[in-house]
Design an enzyme around this catalytic site. Structure first.
Site, PDB file in Angstrom:
ATOM      1  N   ARG A   1      -5.099  12.401   4.823  1.00 57.70           N
ATOM      2  CA  ARG A   1      -3.894  13.196   4.554  1.00 57.70           C
ATOM      3  C   ARG A   1      -3.104  12.528   3.438  1.00 57.70           C
ATOM      4  O   ARG A   1      -2.129  11.828   3.693  1.00 57.70           O
ATOM      5  CB  ARG A   1      -3.025  13.262   5.797  1.00 57.70           C
ATOM      6  CG  ARG A   1      -3.694  13.977   6.938  1.00 57.70           C
ATOM      7  CD  ARG A   1      -2.765  13.981   8.143  1.00 57.70           C
ATOM      8  NE  ARG A   1      -3.489  14.345   9.358  1.00 57.70           N
ATOM      9  CZ  ARG A   1      -3.200  13.884  10.555  1.00 57.70           C
ATOM     10  NH1 ARG A   1      -2.210  13.035  10.719  1.00 57.70           N
ATOM     11  NH2 ARG A   1      -3.888  14.272  11.603  1.00 57.70           N
TER      12      ARG A   1
ATOM     13  N   ASP B   1      -0.452  11.792   0.689  1.00 55.43           N
ATOM     14  CA  ASP B   1       0.975  12.157   0.639  1.00 55.43           C
ATOM     15  C   ASP B   1       1.324  12.963  -0.601  1.00 55.43           C
ATOM     16  O   ASP B   1       0.554  13.054  -1.546  1.00 55.43           O
ATOM     17  CB  ASP B   1       1.823  10.875   0.578  1.00 55.43           C
ATOM     18  CG  ASP B   1       1.979  10.265   1.952  1.00 55.43           C
ATOM     19  OD1 ASP B   1       1.875  11.002   2.945  1.00 55.43           O
ATOM     20  OD2 ASP B   1       2.196   9.033   2.019  1.00 55.43           O
TER      21      ASP B   1
ATOM     22  N   ARG C   1       0.198   1.775  -0.356  1.00 54.14           N
ATOM     23  CA  ARG C   1       1.377   1.652  -1.223  1.00 54.14           C
ATOM     24  C   ARG C   1       2.247   0.451  -0.848  1.00 54.14           C
ATOM     25  O   ARG C   1       2.881  -0.150  -1.718  1.00 54.14           O
ATOM     26  CB  ARG C   1       2.184   2.950  -1.201  1.00 54.14           C
ATOM     27  CG  ARG C   1       1.492   4.062  -2.004  1.00 54.14           C
ATOM     28  CD  ARG C   1       2.010   5.442  -1.660  1.00 54.14           C
ATOM     29  NE  ARG C   1       3.418   5.585  -1.941  1.00 54.14           N
ATOM     30  CZ  ARG C   1       4.142   6.653  -1.577  1.00 54.14           C
ATOM     31  NH1 ARG C   1       3.571   7.643  -0.899  1.00 54.14           N
ATOM     32  NH2 ARG C   1       5.412   6.719  -1.878  1.00 54.14           N
TER      33      ARG C   1
END
Lengths: 247, 247
Positions: B52, B54, B200
């Site tokens: 998934r 972002d 990240r």
């Protein structure tokens, strides 16, 4: 006069070319640069660009110059100052003091453009803004051989878009190479100057060779004919990038 | 059930992530893929995505699967058919028939992400959509040494965004490399799975080392602490790309 030279890079996707189009309200690179200069210097500054890139064409090494007038900023601080005012798709890479007689357009002795083709069965969405997608396999070796035939001083009338008067259609191409890097075919051309749409028409004509529709000698025949209608199509702008201007 | 696996690439800039957000009207990758499938097959098709991604995150090798039901298209024609219906920033790279029990998410054994930093004094407007611009010089060698400390099976609580419940915060990182290619620093990380925002946050923590604010051993200390507040910032999404999902 304090004459300053800037090297500028931009993603041309959302601009109507480099050159200011007064009164049209259409965004151009020149207008954005002049707006930033005015905001920073408090003066109206007009700049001169080396090459009038078209709508959608990019640059990694566009060159401009301007008279800084009374603006007292140290030259080496100009890039950072301007980049903080410019839209994210335009950046000043460097600034330098140049002699009074330096003219971004007339002083240029050579320009290098790259035309990038994405050559794969399926498109690459991450490269679509900077390449022209051609799904049929291209023979880049044949394109390279064909391109070499254009090197030298010639009348490039056949590779010039119609309707734009110029004094002479004679230009010198110093080098033209076609190479493949994975799925990307790059056409690199260096010359003393280019006619309107010349690089995109050369790329479109080389494409005919790459697709096997024409032999490499076709380039020579088109060149000699001086007839635009014998050359290939003008390929789309997003594949084109002004790489460097030499002085 | 006719189970089909697609490999998909996209420029995530204008999307609110991969996963469908029903009722919000926000564009997502999943929604665009399902819309194209419905247009072509005349059926409502729900698909399963491997990761998934972002909002603003890109992919070169996202994997999805779906039950084709009564849709009789030959599998090898699916990419071309779908690409003609999809927006230009999404493309299906390949399609393959897979066993009934293949599940894009649960069958995955490894995923590889790349985080790209543009590390130069001035920004590059042509790379801004796919890189995070860091103007201060980074020590990529120190970042590479620090990253190696995360390789292995660990509790990655410190590198997980808060507020997202998961069964386990233990993951295995098979490899983590930091390399410089000109002005671009690439952080490549391959693991059996990643927690929310994990790549990240790892990149943001490595940045502290690259900037010389922390020693490489800092990564180990953060990992052992299991405390998110000791790790670095979550760097922006545009530098992140899902490169590959392995089965």
């Amino acid at each position: 006069m304090r004459n300053i030279k800037l090297t500028v890079a931009y993603d041309g996707t959302r601009y109507h070319g480099f050159q200011e189009q007064r009164g049209t309200g259409l965004p151009t690179i020149q207008e954005e640069l002049e707006k930033a200069l005015q905001l920073l210097s408090g003066q109206v500054i007009r700049l001169i660009g080396a090459g009038r890139t078209d709508s959608g064409v990019h640059a990694r090494g566009q060159v401009v110059n301007f008279d800084a007038g009374d603006w007292r900023i140290p030259t080496d601080r100009i890039p950072l100052a301007m980049n903080s005012r410019l839209p994210v798709d335009i950046a000043v890479l460097s600034a330098r003091d140049v002699p009074e007689d330096f003219h971004a357009r007339f002083s240029a002795v050579a320009k290098t453009y790259i035309y990038s083709i994405y050559n794969s069965r399926v498109p690459d969405p991450l490269l679509r803004r900077f390449t022209y997608f051609v799904p049929r396999m291209l023979d880049h070796g044949a394109m390279d051989g064909a391109g070499a035939m254009l090197v030298g001083r010639h009348d490039f009338s056949a590779f010039k878009a119609e309707g734009t008067p110029v004094k002479s259609t004679v230009r010198t191409i110093y080098g033209l190479n076609v190479g493949r890097h994975g799925n990307i075919i790059k056409i690199t051309v260096r010359g003393d100057g280019f006619l309107y749409n010349m690089v995109r028409i050369i790329a479109g004509t080389l494409l005919e060779v790459g697709l096997g529709k024409q032999s490499p000698e076709y380039l020579l025949a088109v060149l000699k004919s001086k007839r635009r209608e014998l050359a290939g199509a003008t390929v789309p702008p997003q594949g084109l990038c002004l790489l460097e201007v030499e002085y």
